[in-house]
Design an enzyme around this catalytic site. Structure first.
Site, PDB file in Angstrom:
ATOM      1  N   TYR A 142       0.855  -1.182   0.000  1.00 25.98           N
ATOM      2  CA  TYR A 142       0.000   0.000   0.000  1.00 25.98           C
ATOM      3  C   TYR A 142       0.892   1.233   0.000  1.00 25.98           C
ATOM      4  CZ  TYR A 142      -3.320   3.522   1.731  1.00 25.98           C
ATOM      5  OH  TYR A 142      -4.099   4.643   1.904  1.00 25.98           O
ATOM      6  N   ASP A 237       9.323   2.921  -0.622  1.00 25.47           N
ATOM      7  CA  ASP A 237       8.322   3.567   0.221  1.00 25.47           C
ATOM      8  C   ASP A 237       8.639   3.249   1.676  1.00 25.47           C
ATOM      9  OD1 ASP A 237       6.171   4.460   1.625  1.00 25.47           O
ATOM     10  OD2 ASP A 237       4.649   3.617   0.288  1.00 25.47           O
ATOM     11  N   LYS A 265       4.694   9.414   8.494  1.00 29.83           N
ATOM     12  CA  LYS A 265       4.484   8.859   9.835  1.00 29.83           C
ATOM     13  C   LYS A 265       5.492   9.374  10.880  1.00 29.83           C
ATOM     14  CE  LYS A 265       1.362   5.431   8.176  1.00 29.83           C
ATOM     15  NZ  LYS A 265       1.299   4.507   7.051  1.00 29.83           N
TER      16      LYS A 265
HETATM   17  C1  LIG Z   1       0.620   4.891   5.675  1.00 31.02           C
HETATM   18  C2  LIG Z   1       1.346   4.616   4.433  1.00 31.02           C
HETATM   19  C3  LIG Z   1       1.220   5.441   3.306  1.00 31.02           C
HETATM   20  C4  LIG Z   1       0.232   6.569   3.244  1.00 31.02           C
HETATM   21  O1  LIG Z   1       0.511   7.578   4.161  1.00 31.02           O
HETATM   22  P1  LIG Z   1      -0.689   8.571   4.600  1.00 31.02           P
HETATM   23  O2  LIG Z   1      -0.003   9.548   5.495  1.00 31.02           O
HETATM   24  O3  LIG Z   1      -1.707   7.728   5.274  1.00 31.02           O
HETATM   25  O4  LIG Z   1      -1.197   9.195   3.356  1.00 31.02           O
HETATM   26  C5  LIG Z   1       2.008   5.190   2.216  1.00 31.02           C
HETATM   27  N1  LIG Z   1       2.877   4.165   2.211  1.00 31.02           N
HETATM   28  C6  LIG Z   1       3.030   3.356   3.273  1.00 31.02           C
HETATM   29  C7  LIG Z   1       4.034   2.254   3.218  1.00 31.02           C
HETATM   30  C8  LIG Z   1       2.271   3.540   4.411  1.00 31.02           C
HETATM   31  O5  LIG Z   1       2.401   2.697   5.438  1.00 31.02           O
END
Ligand SMILES: *Cc1c(COP(=O)(O)O)cnc(C)c1O
Length: 425
Positions: A142, A237, A265
């Site tokens: 994701y 990511d 995060k």
């Molecule tokens: C949470 C997450 C996202 C999205 O971040 P948001 O701040 O919720 O838009 C993208 N990539 C990864 C791996 C994530 O865990």
């Protein structure tokens, strides 16, 4: 649950599903969500007066625990000077310098407001830089709700993607190739067929959005080598893993340096911050230097930057990674022992402060494996734990998080509850 139920009833009238992010609705575990009144350290205090040991940690950001004093004080200090300026501010420079200093791939960085914005912008930048269109992503990874990345595998032998949400044009989704994770043959075949048209491969550094899945030995280096050979941009990511598993993220741990990486995060200390960065040559393609447009009214917001700086400074001071890893390993081993004694197959992949529970016979290597695990068992464990003061993520396909505020005493208490929850299956 009376006050939470009242609030949820009100919320459902004015907010779709009553929530501002779907997983909070408890749809996959059943029941209705509790509302949180305040959070402190490793605990949530619900609107119904329940006290919970929290293993969600606001889905990752709260690595020092909730309402951590130095972060709180840094935000309060910044608040006195104003909430947003619409001009450059000193905090942005300081946080950018720290990120460039810490994260191996990052020579330049741009701040945004969420992980979604970070991956979306990294993808646009990769396409602008290469002049190519196609992307590879992996099933189960994701990357936020970006149109080009909310794509699932096509049926049969087709690797070209299908929309994974209504509202995404099929014409757009077909530019995204979706492959099974940890499958080097599928990767080789996709590169052989589409390599010359591939703008980028985007991968979660450790996939952690369908439970925690770890790369096979050599998988990430293989991916790096293919991207080099075909001159495709490798986007790691690290929104979840960045600053959580090491100061330099998984790229530091695995020694695989991407061309671009997305962060989020932990970097915001609980305020809305994302960032993407990487090679200077690529980052210089961004406006105002280059032709790839990207912008944000609140990007680099002084409160958010102050929170991020304080959060990272604390990480540098405390260097909590070894301690968090020991805590994670201990908890994982408690869970495995409980399952073994009960005679139920359980996999507990764990790295540092991240772990997840898959009720499955064998190591989970990809989305297929994850989704064929027993989610009914997870849901029962979730419910038992919540009733006994322990909050796990409300879905079998999410990762549990630890923070430095999880004291040995709290871990002992949680271990007892989770052991009992597994024994009660
Ligand atoms: C949470 C997450 C996202 C999205 O971040 P948001 O701040 O919720 O838009 C993208 N990539 C990864 C791996 C994530 O865990």
């Amino acid at each position: 649950m009376q006050r939470s139920t009242e609030l949820f009833d009100r919320a459902k009238k004015v907010i779709p599903g009553g929530v501002n992010s779907p997983v909070r609705s408890f749809r996959s575990v059943g029941g209705s969500p509790f509302f949180t009144e305040k959070a402190e350290g490793a605990k949530l205090y619900t609107a119904d007066g329940q006290e919970l040991i929290d293993f969600v940690c606001t889905w990752g950001p709260a690595i020092h625990g909730h309402n951590c004093r130095p972060v709180h004080d840094a935000v309060a200090q910044a608040l006195d000077k104003g909430t947003s300026f619409g001009t450059p501010n000193p905090y942005e420079v300081e946080l950018a310098e720290m990120v460039c200093d810490w994260v191996p791939s990052v020579e330049m960085v741009r701040m945004v407001n969420s992980g979604t914005e970070a991956t979306m912008s990294a993808v646009r930048l990769a396409r602008g830089f290469t002049g190519r269109t196609k992307l590879i992503k992996f099933a189960g990874c994701y990357h936020g709700h970006v149109d080009s990345l909310l794509v699932k595998a096509g049926s049969g032998a087709l690797t070209l993607g299908n929309p994974d949400s209504a509202g995404i044009p099929a014409d757009l989704a077909r530019h995204t190739i979706v492959l099974p994770y940890n499958d080097t043959q599928a990767l080789d075949a996709a590169f052989a067929e589409h390599g010359e048209d591939l703008a980028a491969v985007i991968v979660e550094s450790y996939p952690a959005n369908c439970g925690l899945i770890l790369p096979d030995e050599g998988y990430l280096p293989h991916l790096r080598a293919l991207c080099d050979r075909y001159q495709s941009v490798l986007i790691l990511d690290e929104v979840m893993t960045g600053f959580r598993l090491a100061k330099g993220g998984v790229q530091e741990i695995e020694g695989v340096t991407p061309d671009l990486c997305a962060m989020g995060k932990v970097i915001g200390g609980g305020l809305p911050v994302g960032a993407f960065g990487g090679k200077r040559e690529i980052m210089e393609q961004l406006a105002p230097l280059g032709p790839v447009y990207q912008a944000g009214t609140l990007s680099g917001n002084p409160l958010a930057m102050a929170a991020g700086i304080a959060q990272l400074q604390l990480l540098a001071e405390r260097d909590p990674y070894a301690e968090l890893d020991q805590m994670g390993a201990r908890l994982a081993s408690v869970l495995r022992t409980a399952a073994e004694e009960k005679g139920i197959p359980l996999q507990v992949p764990q790295r540092g402060s991240m772990f997840s529970l898959f009720f499955a016979e064998d190591r989970v290597r990809n989305y297929e494996d994850a989704t064929s695990s027993r989610t009914d068992y997870f849901n029962q464990v979730f419910r038992y734990a919540l009733d006994h003061g322990v909050y796990l993520p409300p879905s079998a396909f999410e990762t549990c998080f630890l923070c430095t505020a999880h004291t040995p005493d709290l871990i002992d208490r949680a271990s007892d509850v989770l052991t009992a929850a597994i024994k009660a299956l």
